[in-house]
Design a protein around this motif. Sequence first.
Motif, PDB file in Angstrom:
ATOM      1  N   CYS A 257      -0.137   2.238  -7.541  1.00  0.00           N
ATOM      2  CA  CYS A 257      -0.749   0.986  -7.992  1.00  0.00           C
ATOM      3  C   CYS A 257      -0.563  -0.111  -6.950  1.00  0.00           C
ATOM      4  N   GLU A 259      -2.167  -0.879  -4.383  1.00  0.00           N
ATOM      5  CA  GLU A 259      -2.363  -0.552  -2.961  1.00  0.00           C
ATOM      6  C   GLU A 259      -3.217  -1.594  -2.247  1.00  0.00           C
ATOM      7  N   LYS A 260      -4.270  -2.069  -2.918  1.00  0.00           N
ATOM      8  CA  LYS A 260      -5.162  -3.042  -2.290  1.00  0.00           C
ATOM      9  C   LYS A 260      -4.419  -4.336  -1.982  1.00  0.00           C
ATOM     10  N   GLU A 261      -3.647  -4.842  -2.960  1.00  0.00           N
ATOM     11  CA  GLU A 261      -2.919  -6.088  -2.699  1.00  0.00           C
ATOM     12  C   GLU A 261      -1.860  -5.901  -1.626  1.00  0.00           C
ATOM     13  N   ALA A 263      -2.028  -3.945   0.888  1.00  0.00           N
ATOM     14  CA  ALA A 263      -2.731  -3.960   2.171  1.00  0.00           C
ATOM     15  C   ALA A 263      -3.060  -5.398   2.579  1.00  0.00           C
ATOM     16  N   GLU A 264      -3.464  -6.213   1.604  1.00  0.00           N
ATOM     17  CA  GLU A 264      -3.767  -7.622   1.897  1.00  0.00           C
ATOM     18  C   GLU A 264      -2.510  -8.387   2.276  1.00  0.00           C
ATOM     19  N   GLU A 267      -1.554  -8.244   5.853  1.00  0.00           N
ATOM     20  CA  GLU A 267      -2.242  -9.157   6.767  1.00  0.00           C
ATOM     21  C   GLU A 267      -1.562 -10.520   6.811  1.00  0.00           C
TER      22      GLU A 267
END
Length: 353
Positions: A257, A259-261, A263-264, A267
Motif C-alpha cells: 500500500c 506505493e504511489k505516495e 514514490a512522490e 521526490e
Amino acid sequence: MGEKHVVRFEPVGIEIEVDEDQTILRAAAENGVQLMHGCKEGQCAACKSFVLEGDMDDIELDRYSTFALPDYEKEEGSTLLCRAHAYGDLVIELLQYDEEIIRNGLPLTRGVVEVVAIEPVTHDMRHLVVKLVEPAEIKFFPGQYMDFLVPGTDETRSFSMANTPNREGIFEFVVKVYPDGLFSQFLDTRLQVGDRLEVEAPFGTFTLRENRTSDIVFVGGGAGMAPVLGLLRSMAERGVQRRARFYYGARTTRDLCFEKELAELGEKLFDFTFVPALSEPDPGEEWDGHVGLITEVVKKNETSLEGMDAYVCGPPPMVDAAIVTLTALGVNEHNIYYDKFTTTGEQEGEDGQ
C-alpha cells in the motif's frame, strides 16, 4: 481516587505523584513525562524498568505477559510501568529512556472525533480518517498514536497517526482488520462516515530524534506503515536533510500500500529509497522486487549500517528479528527506536501479515 505516592525516575531525576488507581506510566503521561512504552498492555516490555528503592510489596501489577516480564526478572526487581500501581514511595531506574523525549512530552488530552472517510488500502487494511470535534486541538508528534474507545465497551484500541500535525484537526490511520478484532471488526462492518468516537492522545515515543543527524533506516510491516509514513511526511514537509531508506515487508502484492505516495515522497525527501519485499508472492504474480522476510532482505542489501539510526515498527516477531539484524549490521542498540504492534486478534508474523 486512591492515595498518592511519590515516584522518582532515575537517572533523569524526575519526580511525580502517582495515584494508587493509576499505573505509573499513566500518571507520568498525565504529567507530560513521556516514558518509553509501546503496547500499554504488558506485552511488549518497552516500559520495563528496575525498582531501585521501595518495597516490592508496594507494587501491584495488572495482568501482563510473562514473556514481557518473566518471573525471575520480577523477583530480581524488574517491573512493567504500564501495569504497575504504586502503594508506597518508589525510586525507579529507567532501563530504556531518551531524555530529549522525556522532557519534551505532551500532556494527554481526551476528545471526540468524527469519521471523515474509511477506505480500503489493501484487502485487510483500512485508511481511517477522522476530524476533531472537541477540544479545539490535540497536540502530537509525528509517529505517536491515539487511543480509541470502542463504542459499547470499556475497551480502548491504539492506532498510530499516519499524518503530521495540522490546523484542521485531521488524523489519519492505517488499521488492519482481524477476524476477531474488537475495534477493527466494528470499523469494517458498522462504523460509518459521520459517526463520532471518543479518543485520547498522544501516546508513544516512536518520534524523530531531532538532536540526531545520522542517516536513517526504517523497517516496517503491515500497519507499521502508518507511523513511518507520518515520519516521512514530516521529514518532507520540514526539509530534513537526512538520507533514509524504508524496508517494508508484505506477504503478496495485494498486501502492499501507499506505493504511489512513497514514490512522490522520494521526490521531496533529501535522499530516500523505498524497498518493498514479499515473503510469499503468489505463484504467477508479476513481481520483480525482493522476495523473503524483510529482515533477510535488509541483510542481503546492507553490508554495514554503522552510525545510522533505525526506526522499526510492526508486529513483535518482526521487530525482535529486525533489532537482531540491525545490531549485527552495526547499528548501536541505543539508536534503534521501535514500536511493537501487539494485538488481541490473530497474531501477525515477521512479514507483518
